[in-house]
Scaffold this active site. Sequence first.
Site, PDB file in Angstrom:
ATOM      1  N   CYS A 118       0.911  -7.394  11.801  1.00 49.96           N
ATOM      2  CA  CYS A 118       1.389  -7.431  13.429  1.00 49.96           C
ATOM      3  C   CYS A 118       0.645  -8.513  13.866  1.00 49.96           C
ATOM      4  CB  CYS A 118       1.183  -6.193  13.950  1.00 49.96           C
ATOM      5  SG  CYS A 118       2.215  -4.756  13.509  1.00 49.96           S
ATOM      6  N   LYS A 135      -9.268  -2.264   1.895  1.00 47.21           N
ATOM      7  CA  LYS A 135      -9.266  -1.330   2.745  1.00 47.21           C
ATOM      8  C   LYS A 135     -10.038  -0.015   2.457  1.00 47.21           C
ATOM      9  CE  LYS A 135      -6.770  -3.635   5.018  1.00 47.21           C
ATOM     10  NZ  LYS A 135      -5.942  -4.228   5.671  1.00 47.21           N
ATOM     11  N   TYR A 183      -1.652  -3.415  -6.654  1.00 48.03           N
ATOM     12  CA  TYR A 183      -1.280  -4.530  -5.641  1.00 48.03           C
ATOM     13  C   TYR A 183      -2.226  -4.065  -4.347  1.00 48.03           C
ATOM     14  CZ  TYR A 183       1.429  -7.459  -2.714  1.00 48.03           C
ATOM     15  OH  TYR A 183       2.017  -8.442  -1.910  1.00 48.03           O
ATOM     16  N   ARG A 206       0.939  -1.206  -0.103  1.00 47.26           N
ATOM     17  CA  ARG A 206      -0.075  -0.112  -0.005  1.00 47.26           C
ATOM     18  C   ARG A 206       1.021   1.255  -0.076  1.00 47.26           C
ATOM     19  NH1 ARG A 206      -1.985   0.555   4.426  1.00 47.26           N
ATOM     20  NH2 ARG A 206      -1.149  -0.918   5.505  1.00 47.26           N
ATOM     21  N   SER A 208      -1.265  -3.566  10.322  1.00 44.40           N
ATOM     22  CA  SER A 208      -0.964  -4.309   9.249  1.00 44.40           C
ATOM     23  C   SER A 208       0.500  -5.314   9.479  1.00 44.40           C
ATOM     24  CB  SER A 208      -0.771  -3.529   7.941  1.00 44.40           C
ATOM     25  OG  SER A 208      -1.863  -2.992   7.678  1.00 44.40           O
ATOM     26  N   ASP A 238      -9.103  -9.769   9.325  1.00 43.28           N
ATOM     27  CA  ASP A 238      -8.560  -8.337   8.848  1.00 43.28           C
ATOM     28  C   ASP A 238      -9.596  -7.342   9.127  1.00 43.28           C
ATOM     29  OD1 ASP A 238      -6.264  -7.030   8.009  1.00 43.28           O
ATOM     30  OD2 ASP A 238      -7.510  -6.360   5.921  1.00 43.28           O
ATOM     31  N   HIS A 252     -10.236  -2.451  11.563  1.00 46.01           N
ATOM     32  CA  HIS A 252      -9.423  -3.390  11.284  1.00 46.01           C
ATOM     33  C   HIS A 252      -8.905  -4.445  12.277  1.00 46.01           C
ATOM     34  CE1 HIS A 252      -5.071  -3.150   9.514  1.00 46.01           C
ATOM     35  NE2 HIS A 252      -5.579  -4.073   8.965  1.00 46.01           N
ATOM     36  N   ARG A 271       2.075 -12.058  -0.334  1.00 49.95           N
ATOM     37  CA  ARG A 271       0.842 -12.564   0.296  1.00 49.95           C
ATOM     38  C   ARG A 271      -0.005 -13.627  -0.480  1.00 49.95           C
ATOM     39  NH1 ARG A 271      -1.498  -8.705   4.355  1.00 49.95           N
ATOM     40  NH2 ARG A 271      -0.053  -7.052   4.397  1.00 49.95           N
TER      41      ARG A 271
HETATM   42  N1  LIG Z   1       6.906 -13.140  17.245  1.00 53.56           N
HETATM   43  C1  LIG Z   1       5.670 -13.358  16.880  1.00 53.56           C
HETATM   44  N2  LIG Z   1       5.451 -13.103  15.329  1.00 53.56           N
HETATM   45  C2  LIG Z   1       4.254 -13.186  15.064  1.00 53.56           C
HETATM   46  C3  LIG Z   1       3.047 -13.390  16.001  1.00 53.56           C
HETATM   47  N3  LIG Z   1       1.883 -13.410  15.264  1.00 53.56           N
HETATM   48  C4  LIG Z   1       2.245 -13.050  13.862  1.00 53.56           C
HETATM   49  N4  LIG Z   1       3.515 -12.891  13.828  1.00 53.56           N
HETATM   50  C5  LIG Z   1       4.186 -12.456  12.669  1.00 53.56           C
HETATM   51  O1  LIG Z   1       3.888 -11.249  12.120  1.00 53.56           O
HETATM   52  C6  LIG Z   1       3.592 -11.252  10.718  1.00 53.56           C
HETATM   53  C7  LIG Z   1       2.370 -10.719  10.347  1.00 53.56           C
HETATM   54  O2  LIG Z   1       1.499 -11.545  10.718  1.00 53.56           O
HETATM   55  P1  LIG Z   1      -0.036 -11.438  10.175  1.00 53.56           P
HETATM   56  O3  LIG Z   1      -0.882 -12.372  11.121  1.00 53.56           O
HETATM   57  O4  LIG Z   1       0.076 -11.949   8.982  1.00 53.56           O
HETATM   58  O5  LIG Z   1      -0.495  -9.921  10.272  1.00 53.56           O
HETATM   59  P2  LIG Z   1      -1.859  -9.228   9.941  1.00 53.56           P
HETATM   60  O6  LIG Z   1      -1.843  -8.212  11.125  1.00 53.56           O
HETATM   61  O7  LIG Z   1      -3.120 -10.447   9.742  1.00 53.56           O
HETATM   62  O8  LIG Z   1      -1.422  -8.243   8.796  1.00 53.56           O
HETATM   63  P3  LIG Z   1      -2.232  -7.733   7.427  1.00 53.56           P
HETATM   64  O9  LIG Z   1      -2.765  -8.783   6.709  1.00 53.56           O
HETATM   65  O10 LIG Z   1      -1.108  -6.831   6.845  1.00 53.56           O
HETATM   66  O11 LIG Z   1      -3.085  -6.923   8.098  1.00 53.56           O
HETATM   67  C8  LIG Z   1       4.114 -12.477  10.223  1.00 53.56           C
HETATM   68  O12 LIG Z   1       5.539 -12.732   9.942  1.00 53.56           O
HETATM   69  C9  LIG Z   1       3.953 -13.290  11.429  1.00 53.56           C
HETATM   70  O13 LIG Z   1       4.741 -14.598  11.495  1.00 53.56           O
HETATM   71  C10 LIG Z   1       3.344 -13.852  17.467  1.00 53.56           C
HETATM   72  O14 LIG Z   1       2.399 -14.024  18.115  1.00 53.56           O
HETATM   73  N5  LIG Z   1       4.756 -13.614  17.775  1.00 53.56           N
HETATM   74  O1  LIG Z   2      -4.169  -3.789   2.170  1.00 56.15           O
HETATM   75  C1  LIG Z   2      -3.411  -4.660   2.216  1.00 56.15           C
HETATM   76  O2  LIG Z   2      -2.316  -4.358   0.974  1.00 56.15           O
HETATM   77  C2  LIG Z   2      -2.825  -5.834   2.848  1.00 56.15           C
HETATM   78  C3  LIG Z   2      -3.262  -5.558   4.326  1.00 56.15           C
HETATM   79  O3  LIG Z   2      -4.311  -6.164   4.754  1.00 56.15           O
HETATM   80  C4  LIG Z   2      -2.948  -4.487   5.089  1.00 56.15           C
HETATM   81  O4  LIG Z   2      -1.960  -3.674   4.864  1.00 56.15           O
HETATM   82  O5  LIG Z   2      -3.354  -4.350   6.244  1.00 56.15           O
HETATM   83 MN   LIG Z   3      -4.672  -5.808   7.198  1.00 64.22          MN
END
Ligand SMILES: Nc1nc2c(ncn2[C@@H]2O[C@H](COP(=O)(O)OP(=O)(O)OP(=O)(O)O)[C@@H](O)[C@H]2O)c(=O)[nH]1
Ligand SMILES: O=C([O-])CC(=O)C(=O)O
Ligand SMILES: [Mn+2]
Length: 607
Positions: free
Chosen positions: A274, A230, A221, A81, A272, A297, A250, A390
């Site tokens: 996290c 979003k 993307y 983004r 994002s 999400d 979110h 992704r």
């Molecule tokens: N150390 C640690 N890393 C974590 C944990 N949960 C997730 N991660 C890492 O954080 C990164 C993002 O995790 P996601 O669960 O995909 O994050 P998200 O909030 O869904 O991301 P978006 O789709 O961008 O909104 C990945 O590399 C995970 O491996 C955790 O509990 N501990």
């Molecule tokens: O919107 C995107 O490209 C992926 C996503 O879930 C975020 O960044 O929170």
């Molecule tokens: Mn997201």
Amino acid sequence: MGQTRLPLLAEAPTTYEPLLSWVEEVAELTKPDRIHWVDGSEAEYRTLTDELVAAGTLTRLNPELFPNSFAAFSDPADVARVEEQTFICSKNERDAGFTNNWMDPDAMKEKLTGLFEGSMRGRTMYVIPFVMGHLDAEDPKFGVEITDSAYVVTSMRIMARIGTDVLKKIEETRAFFVPALHSVGAPLEEGQADVPWPCNPEKWIVHFPEERSIWSYGSGYGGNALLGKKCYALRIASVMARDESWLAEHMLILKLTSPEGKAYHVAAAFPSACGKTNLALLDPTIKGWKVETLGDDITWMRFGKQGELRAVNPEAGLFGVAPGTGWGTNPNAMRAIAKGNSIFTNVALTDDGGVWWEGMTDEVPAHLTDWRGDDWTPEAGRPAAHPNSRFCTPIDQIDMLASEYFAPDGVEVNAILFGGRRKTTIPLVTQARSWANGIFMGATLSSETTAAAAGAVGVVRRDPMAMLPFIGYDAGDYLNHWVRVSGKANPARLPKIFLVNWFRRTREGGFAWPGFGDNSRVLKWAIERIEGTADAVETPIGFIPTPASLDLTGLEMTEAEVEEAVRFDADEWHAELPGLEDWFARFGGSLPKSITAELDGLKARLA
Ligand SMILES: Nc1nc2c(ncn2[C@@H]2O[C@H](COP(=O)(O)OP(=O)(O)OP(=O)(O)O)[C@@H](O)[C@H]2O)c(=O)[nH]1
Ligand SMILES: O=C([O-])CC(=O)C(=O)O
Ligand SMILES: [Mn+2]
């Protein structure tokens, strides 16, 4: 009708005038070679993916490894983004607030009209009717995306409910739809060969909140281009939610069932990349507790007739961060992906026609083709998959999907978690002192930036309710809205609020808490706090677990290590205060009084 339409519209499967006239207007501006009305069928998906394979945009994966699945590789300058180029064009600048880029809507329309002029030349213009949430919701939220990217069409088919049924319902109910216009900004001249990932160095992601429309230019993307996600379900929906007294957030949603068989629902807002997808698909490491997924999400919430907070997931797919998603950390996501029907973007390819990314398996393949198409070996010294690569997978492929995902009126939320990625200061879990204190916690949320957005990674920034890049209006008005809308709540049924941090570091630099499946221990503590059965220590920032109150069965951590993860550090909090004061000062007059009162309370308790 009686009007003469563009010949391109001859095949239109609708007579719905507001839609026809918008499609015609866009076609006149963007000058596509043809118009394709997306019906959302399997057959159409097959044709489009075949065409994308022929064009080199998609690589078909080995069907024995990933049936009906594809990999796409973006332009290296179009991988996330683009927040710098994302605009909220409200009539008054004040209504966009200090967290958004703003431009006068008329000036922006003029600028964009210039860019969209002829931008679809040589291409097909796809018209995608979609609904965010359920088609049979009480007040379904419709959109129509016009795009010149077939990759966007195939991805939108996974991420949202699209096609003929949606178009019929829009027409039958003469519904409002959000017009969402997207172009990659790469017209083709007569005889010009296409590239696998057309896009434009100039990118604009623009929202007109009063009109409830979206114009996106230049990127193909993720959140820049799949406009139901979003742009609609957060930025435009947050404006709708403000006006209609609900919340567009979110957040993930999960269902947690205790060993006694009692069910709870937890919503959690993390920025994002996290940990939302990982928590939503969590495999508990404690016995007897069961997790099921509702969303990973985006969550739409409103107070129900009994004053309970009800939540639905408006999406139909996962657009998950690939790196770090593995058989060890997130087997549920891996199982969903392994069923196929997925589109991967910017991952690496294995020699046997599968995909790989950092963290997928413990063993690193000896040879890969990296996301840029180059040969890769473990000695390469660079990641094989892009950090924001992704997987895009239908949500109903999750074995642990809760049946309530299909309920148009959703589930009751019992707990809300706010979390960020902080090396220091923020303990593993802190329970808010009250609902108002919880809103304050959400408003103070901070996190180190990630690869999900273009720009520097690892810089701490404030990210209220994990919505910083997604609030479609003034951030102070948004906090006021949280306060105001909760006036509709039955106080006895208000969710309890918690601040969490899976990313705290030890003095040696490692993660202080193992995270992933072990986060179930934190969920259990939160539920036991709701039930009044877990102990806590009161600190100036809220309630933190006593070491004995966390279920640590089977966890190989010493008491000192657990203490390092959960502890409240007064020195770190004194150092945090000036940043908090600066942050809230930026809101000026629009900051809710209750936030000021909470900040004063925190300062007094810390003194
Ligand atoms: N150390 C640690 N890393 C974590 C944990 N949960 C997730 N991660 C890492 O954080 C990164 C993002 O995790 P996601 O669960 O995909 O994050 P998200 O909030 O869904 O991301 P978006 O789709 O961008 O909104 C990945 O590399 C995970 O491996 C955790 O509990 N501990
Ligand atoms: O919107 C995107 O490209 C992926 C996503 O879930 C975020 O960044 O929170
Ligand atoms: Mn997201």
